[in-house]
Each structure stands twice: as C-alpha cells, then as structure tokens.
Design an enzyme around this catalytic site. Structure first.
Site, short mmCIF file in Angstrom:
data_model
loop_
_atom_site.label_atom_id
_atom_site.label_comp_id
_atom_site.label_asym_id
_atom_site.label_seq_id
_atom_site.Cartn_x
_atom_site.Cartn_y
_atom_site.Cartn_z
N VAL A 13 0.83 -1.21 0.00
CA VAL A 13 0.00 0.00 0.00
C VAL A 13 0.87 1.26 0.00
CG1 VAL A 13 -1.63 1.34 1.40
CG2 VAL A 13 -2.00 -1.10 1.05
N PHE A 158 -8.60 0.96 -0.91
CA PHE A 158 -9.39 -0.12 -1.53
C PHE A 158 -8.65 -0.77 -2.70
CE2 PHE A 158 -12.40 2.78 0.48
CZ PHE A 158 -13.15 1.90 1.24
N PHE A 258 -16.59 -10.80 -8.81
CA PHE A 258 -16.50 -11.51 -7.52
C PHE A 258 -17.51 -12.63 -7.39
CE2 PHE A 258 -13.60 -8.23 -6.51
CZ PHE A 258 -12.76 -8.79 -5.56
N GLY A 262 -13.84 -21.04 -6.38
CA GLY A 262 -12.44 -21.48 -6.41
C GLY A 262 -12.11 -22.31 -5.18
N GLY A 266 -8.05 -15.76 -0.16
CA GLY A 266 -6.83 -15.69 0.64
C GLY A 266 -6.26 -14.30 0.56
N CYS A 269 -5.53 -9.52 3.00
CA CYS A 269 -6.63 -8.67 3.46
C CYS A 269 -7.89 -9.44 3.86
CB CYS A 269 -6.97 -7.64 2.39
SG CYS A 269 -5.67 -6.41 2.20
N LYS A 272 -7.88 -11.76 7.12
CA LYS A 272 -7.67 -11.04 8.38
C LYS A 272 -8.77 -10.01 8.64
CE LYS A 272 -4.52 -7.18 7.28
NZ LYS A 272 -5.45 -6.07 7.46
N LYS A 330 -3.24 -14.75 -5.66
CA LYS A 330 -4.00 -14.51 -6.88
C LYS A 330 -3.01 -14.13 -7.98
CE LYS A 330 -5.14 -9.65 -6.13
NZ LYS A 330 -6.18 -8.67 -6.19
#
Ligand SMILES: NC(=O)c1ccc[n+]([C@@H]2O[C@H](COP(=O)([O-])OP(=O)(O)OC[C@H]3O[C@@H](n4cnc5c(N)ncnc54)[C@H](O)[C@@H]3O)[C@@H](O)[C@H]2O)c1
Length: 445
Positions: A13, A158, A258, A262, A266, A269, A272, A330
C-alpha cells in the site's frame, strides 16, 4: 507549491500510495523501518511485483519527487501530511494488531514535542484498522504531548494487488474520514487529480470511514464464499456453476464481478479483515452470523478440494508427487500471504505427498514458508515431471492456454485438478484429460 507528503510503511500500500502521489506532482518521502528494503528502493529497485509500478517509480525518482528514508523524524519535520501505511496483522484472537500503528503514532508525538512543531500535522490512517482507531491514534500522540497540533484522518485504501496502480490512479471512490475542515480540504485537493472523471470523494466521520473498509472486504469475501457453497451444491445435484454464474451475473442487481468459485479466498486482506470484523462485532455484542459463517466455510473450501484429490487416489496420496501451478494468492502479484495454494500444500505434505510447484513471481514467498519441503520448478512444464496429477491453484494468464499435449507428456498422467475453473470441460474431455474442477461435472473419469 506541491505538497510535501510523508508515507510511513513502504509495503504494497505505502509504495503504491507514495509513488502515485509523486506521479501527481507531490514531493513524497517514504519511510520504512526495514533498512534493506529502503536501501533497495534507494538503488532504484522495486521490492514487490506490481504491474505498472516500476515505470512510475523510476520516473518519479528521476524527477526528484520520490525519496526514501529510514528516518521518521525527517518525515515528521518536513511533511504536513503523514500517511500511515503500516501492517495490522491478525492477533491470535482474530483482532487487528495495532501495535505498529500506535507505536509509530507515539514516536510521531515524541518528535513533534522534541522539535516543538506547532504547525498542524495530519496523520492519515491508510492501514485497515478497527472502528475507533483514529481516537486511539490521536491519544497515542497526545499522551506524549498534550499540546500536539494534529488531526487524525481515516482514509481506507481499496486498491487490489495486481491492479494497485490502476486502482489508485482511477479509484471507484475515495473515502475520507474527518470532521476537521482543513484536513478535509487538503485531502480533497490531494485526491482531486485522481477523481477528475467524476468518481466520488466521500467525506465521512472517522468511524464510518473505518467501518467502510471492513464492510467492503467482508462483503466481497462473503460473495466469493456464497459462490463456493453454490458450487458445492451444483456438484452434488449435477448443475454447472459456470452457467449459473453467467446467468445470475448478468442481473444488474447482482453484477458480474467476484462471483468466481475457487479454492477459497486468501491474501493479506480478506482473511484477516473478516476475522477482525467478527472480533469487533463480538466485542460490541453484535452477532454477525454471515461473517462468522463465511470464515468457517472458507476454511472448509480448500479442505474439500484436497479431500477430492485424496479420494481420487483411493484415500492415500502418500508417496505421490503433485505438480502445482500458482503459489501467489491470486495472479499478477508475488504476495503469498494466506495463499490458498499454501493451504493445499500444507495438507498434501501432511498426508505424505510431495509437491513440485511453479509460479511466475512467487517462489520467494513460498521458499520463506516451505524452504526445501517442496520443489520449485523452472517453468510450468518443468513442474509437471512425473507427477500423479496437476493442481491449478492460481489462475495466472500463462496457465490459461497451455500446450495440453506437452502437459500430458510431461505429467505422466492425464489427471488435472483445477481449483480456478481455467479450462473448458468439453475441451479437456477432447484432449483426453480426467478433469476435475469446481462446481462442474468431472470429465474423463
Ligand atoms: N495489500 C493490500 O492489498 C491492501 C489493500 C488495502 C489495505 N491494506 C492495508 O494496508 C496496511 C498495509 O498493508 P501492506 O500490504 O502494504 O503491508 P506490508 O506488510 O506490505 O507493508 C508494511 C510496511 O510497513 C513497514 N513497517 C513496519 N513497521 C514499521 C515502522 N515502525 N515504521 C515504518 N515502517 C514500518 C514494513 O517494513 C513494511 O514495508 C494493512 O493494514 C493492510 O490491511 C492492504
């Protein structure tokens, strides 16, 4: 004069934030505690894989707008706006660990006091933090120096890894949590270049801004989980999840994104943040049943996948080697934090199997976690050598249309377990594969 911005924490980030703010003309100083990382950055090396980042990074270093340091003081003294892009990892009970955020806030308080800085400093929290953290950050500073002239703004991020630069440069929306007019004005100005096409900047109270991030991530995690459960249902009744996905996704109330089933969500983000929201809700005596269920169902998803593999091999995979494509959580990132591939590897190793893996970018993260417990292949075909089956765990583009004849020859079997539904079932059947995927009929078995 362009703003002097400090970015504290130069990870996924922070580095993207710092680079993109530099790209819009600001002078940016990025600070990190990790000396090796700062050294690398100073030598012009991007320490993460993020498409599009390197070009911007190099340009802004060349233009003298982007600088790196390990010295927090330099940032506090010179920068009016300080972005906190610090880790908030999960604690054992699932809550977000705020140690680093609060420690840095306290350190900022000490520097403000020692340097007797009376001009306003705006601490902008970009880390994902529980509702109420802005109050705690303020307190961490004022506990050190009651007279500190600060405002604490919540500005949840985001961006998606793999699209981080694009998301930062063209955000769907920007959320700013502050009730201070000067901060709101400065933040609006800072983000104006990125929202010229008309995407909104929402200025909210701090707590609502903090809640936005958990609501967004938990909703998306829940959506993926819903499709994973629907896939299980489709498998058991003979329906096809991909047909269902396309049909419901074209409903504008639902939307297309979305909805891909799958092997479970994971990354650094979703897992948690879902756990942290559930923990915050329990503390507030609120029962978030959907969120709790999503967490449990997600854990089950990779287990179920491995159970299918084990069942295919008569209940025993010990001594068998599996080829695995994809280690990153990913595609288009080297991030392996909470990667579903890792959950699968863990289970296979536990059952006495071995794994030969390939990922275009994520071998380093896997090596940190597994060392020599698994083998690392040179390329995707090299991973296949002599394996009992191929497992597709991450849908990198290069895995989407391989040379299937070469796959069959190298694999030494015709069995594929595709955890990402990369391939068309009819096509796989024609190639003579025994092809297991998610929420669709198995072909060739
Ligand atoms: N990665 C994402 O896709 C993403 C997206 C949105 C929000 N977030 C949130 O943003 C925050 C940061 O995430 P990230 O993925 O960038 O983390 P990261 O682990 O990649 O980066 C954190 C950086 O902070 C540095 N750091 C640690 N302690 C420090 C200190 N005391 N002083 C200065 N630097 C210090 C680390 O060395 C590291 O470089 C988290 O709260 C995360 O939940 C992440």
């Amino acid at each position: 004069m362009a703003n002097q911005i400090g970015v504290i924490g130069t990870g996924y980030v922070g580095l993207v934030t710092g680079t993109c703010f530099a790209e819009s003309g600001n002078k940016v100083l990025c600070v990190d505690i990790d000396e090796a990382k700062v050294e690398k950055l100073r030598n012009g090396k991007v320490p993460i894989y993020e498409p599009g980042l390197e070009v911007l990074f190099e340009r802004n270093i060349r233009e003298n707008r982007l600088h790196f340091s390990t010295d927090l003081r330099q940032a506090v003294v010179n920068c009016k706006i300080l972005f906190l892009c610090l880790p908030t990892p999960p604690d054992e009970d699932g809550s977000a660990d705020l140690q680093t955020v609060l420690k840095v806030a306290g350190d900022i308080g000490v520097i403000l006091k020692e340097e007797n800085i009376s001009d306003l400093r705006i601490l902008v929290d970009k880390s994902t933090v529980p509702v109420g953290t802005s109050v705690r950050v303020r307190k961490a500073v004022t506990d050190v120096w009651a007279d500190a002239n600060i405002d604490v703004v919540s500005n949840p991020e985001f961006l998606r890894e793999g699209f981080a630069v694009e998301d930062f440069m063209k955000p769907d929306r920007v959320v700013i949590g502050t009730q201070n007019e000067e901060s709101a004005h400065l933040m609006r100005e800072l983000y104006r270049p990125f929202t010229l096409s008309g995407n909104p900047i929402y200025v909210l109270d701090e707590k609502s801004a903090e809640a936005c991030k958990y609501a967004a991530n938990s909703y998306l995690a829940m959506r993926i989980t819903f499709m994973n459960e629907m896939a299980e249902f489709c498998e058991s009744v003979g329906a096809d999840i991909e047909s269902v996905r396309r049909a419901i996704g074209s409903d504008t109330r639902i939307g297309k994104r979305f909805l891909f089933p799958g092997i479970g969500y994971g990354g650094s983000c979703f897992p948690k943040d879902v756990r942290a929201l559930a923990h915050s809700a329990r503390e507030a005596n609120v029962n978030l049943t959907l969120i709790e269920a999503a967490e449990a169902a997600n854990r089950r998803q990779s287990q179920r996948f491995v159970e299918r593999i084990v069942k295919r091999f008569g209940g025993d995979v010990s001594g068998k080697n599996f080829a695995l494509w994809g280690l990153a959580f990913k595609p288009n990132t080297d991030d392996t934090r909470e990667a579903p591939a890792f959950r699968i590897i863990d289970q296979l190793l536990e059952l006495g199997a071995s794994v030969r893996a390939y990922d275009p970018e994520a071998h380093e993260g896997a090596q940190r976690r597994f060392g020599d417990k698994i083998a690392y292949a040179e390329d995707m075909y090299d991973a296949l050598k002599g394996s009992a089956a191929l497992i597709v765990a991450t849908e990198w583009n290069e895995f989407r249309n391989p040379d299937f004849e070469q796959v069959k020859q190298a694999l030494g079997s015709n069995i594929i377990f595709d955890g990402r539904n990369c391939y068309d079932t009819d096509r796989m059947d024609k190639f003579g594969f025994e092809y297991h995927s998610i929420g669709r009929a198995t072909v060739g078995a």
